[in-house]
Design an enzyme around this catalytic site. Structure first.
Site, PDB file in Angstrom:
ATOM      1  N   ARG A 166       0.831  -1.199   0.000  1.00  0.00           N
ATOM      2  CA  ARG A 166       0.000   0.000   0.000  1.00  0.00           C
ATOM      3  C   ARG A 166       0.875   1.262   0.000  1.00  0.00           C
ATOM      4  NH1 ARG A 166      -2.041  -3.884  -0.885  1.00  0.00           N
ATOM      5  NH2 ARG A 166      -3.914  -4.838  -0.009  1.00  0.00           N
ATOM      6  N   SER A 238     -10.368   0.244   3.575  1.00  0.00           N
ATOM      7  CA  SER A 238      -9.514  -0.173   4.690  1.00  0.00           C
ATOM      8  C   SER A 238      -8.709   1.019   5.189  1.00  0.00           C
ATOM      9  CB  SER A 238      -8.570  -1.294   4.242  1.00  0.00           C
ATOM     10  OG  SER A 238      -9.297  -2.433   3.851  1.00  0.00           O
ATOM     11  N   GLU A 334      -3.678   3.868   6.090  1.00  0.00           N
ATOM     12  CA  GLU A 334      -3.546   3.806   4.640  1.00  0.00           C
ATOM     13  C   GLU A 334      -3.777   5.164   3.990  1.00  0.00           C
ATOM     14  OE1 GLU A 334      -5.376   0.837   2.286  1.00  0.00           O
ATOM     15  OE2 GLU A 334      -4.896  -0.806   3.626  1.00  0.00           O
TER      16      GLU A 334
END
Length: 338
Positions: A166, A238, A334
């Site tokens: 990520r 997420s 994230e």
């Protein structure tokens, strides 16, 4: 080229959390020429710039005293092939899910595990999006971008993008320096299904040799069952990365928490399920103001209405503190923040 400069521009439709932050100015960028033109536009010279696509990976905590560059560059095409793969290019403003569906309609599988991820094609490399045993970087060939200060057009190969979990060059050293205009993917002709992920396998209902469309449909079904639709309930997907710990740290944790959900990694480290850690700390369904942890998926923070970006970050910090205190594991966000 003269671009329309919009003032006091609402970013409500350009972030999936649904925060009604405003930009002092905004420009719609619908071509490479328009992206290049921003570098020499005297009206925005020396002004802070914020590049936005779908806004699916950002937490807006304030108004932006600069110019928001809203990327809407469209177009999808097959640009070549060799014995092993097709090369497919998409404009940065294309909707990611629609692009994945389009590749399958062309008979070119390879991205089906990444179905229904919100956002645009241009945002995919920044985050190196991934789901259900596939990361975008595995199908990546190159991208084209414009350097915001000079207007120079630059191509980045996989090495230059420095993809991580990520993560990419564009989230770190390259943040705010470039506008991605298009991305080229390499889709394998010798395709093999990736359908071992438990939820996907269950959705496939024991199909022995699922095709790419069946996996696409299964992924869509799983995501719709587990995750809230940002158009109905604001969220950024997420919110935390699944933390990766050493084998030694994992064994110590497992001795204290035998039920810990984990995934061994090829390098000997162990990935932990952040959602499980958060759930065990009792955060599922709880919140601060209008910001809350989703009641079905603890990895997702949501805006129940009226939440601010500051409240989301306050909630995230409270969760991080509790997880660290109980498990001695650091959670990392994230999304990026403004």
């Amino acid at each position: 080229m003269s671009l329309q400069l919009l003032s006091d521009f609402s970013l409500l439709a350009h972030n999936t959390f649904g925060f009604d932050a405003r930009a002092r100015y905004a420009m719609h960028i619908d071509s490479v020429d328009a992206a290049v033109a921003t570098a020499t536009d005297a009206r925005i010279a020396n002004m802070p710039q914020l590049v936005l696509g779908g806004g699916s990976n950002i937490v807006l905590t304030r108004d932006f005293d600069g110019v928001a560059l809203i990327v809407g560059i469209r177009g999808k095409r097959v640009i070549g092939e060799d014995g092993d793969a097709w090369l497919v290019e998409a404009g940065a403003g294309e909707n990611w899910h629609d692009f994945v569906a389009w590749t399958l309609a062309q008979g070119m599988p390879g991205l089906e595990n990444l179905a229904l991820i919100p956002g645009t094609v241009g945002a995919a490399p920044i985050q190196n999006i991934g789901a259900y045993a596939l990361e975008m970087g595995e199908r990546f060939e190159r991208l084209n971008a414009v350097e915001l200060t000079t207007g120079a057009q630059v191509a980045f190969d996989r090495a230059a993008c420095a993809f991580g979990y990520r993560d990419s060059f564009f989230k770190r050293a390259g943040r705010g320096r470039f506008m991605i205009t298009s991305v080229v993917f390499r889709l394998p002709k010798a395709w093999t299904p990736r359908a071992d992920y438990a939820d996907v396998a269950r959705a496939l209902d024991g199909a022995a040799k699922p095709d790419a469309q069946a996996i696409f449909d299964a992924v869509v079904a799983v995501r719709r069952a587990k995750l809230p639709d940002w158009k109905v309930l604001g969220n950024a997907g997420s919110f935390f990365k699944n933390p990766v710990v050493s084998a030694q740290a994992f064994e110590a944790l497992k001795a204290r928490e035998p039920g810990v959900v984990s995934y061994p990694q090829a390098d000997g480290q162990v990935k932990l399920a952040a959602g499980w850690l958060i759930d065990q700390c009792g955060w599922k369904g709880r919140g601060i103001g209008g910001a809350a942890v989703h009641d079905r998926q603890a990895l997702v923070l949501v805006n129940h209405g009226g939440a601010t970006g500051a409240q989301v970050l306050e909630l995230a910090e409270a969760i991080r503190r509790d997880v660290l205190a109980r498990f001695d594991v650091e959670l990392e966000m994230e999304p990026v923040t403004l």
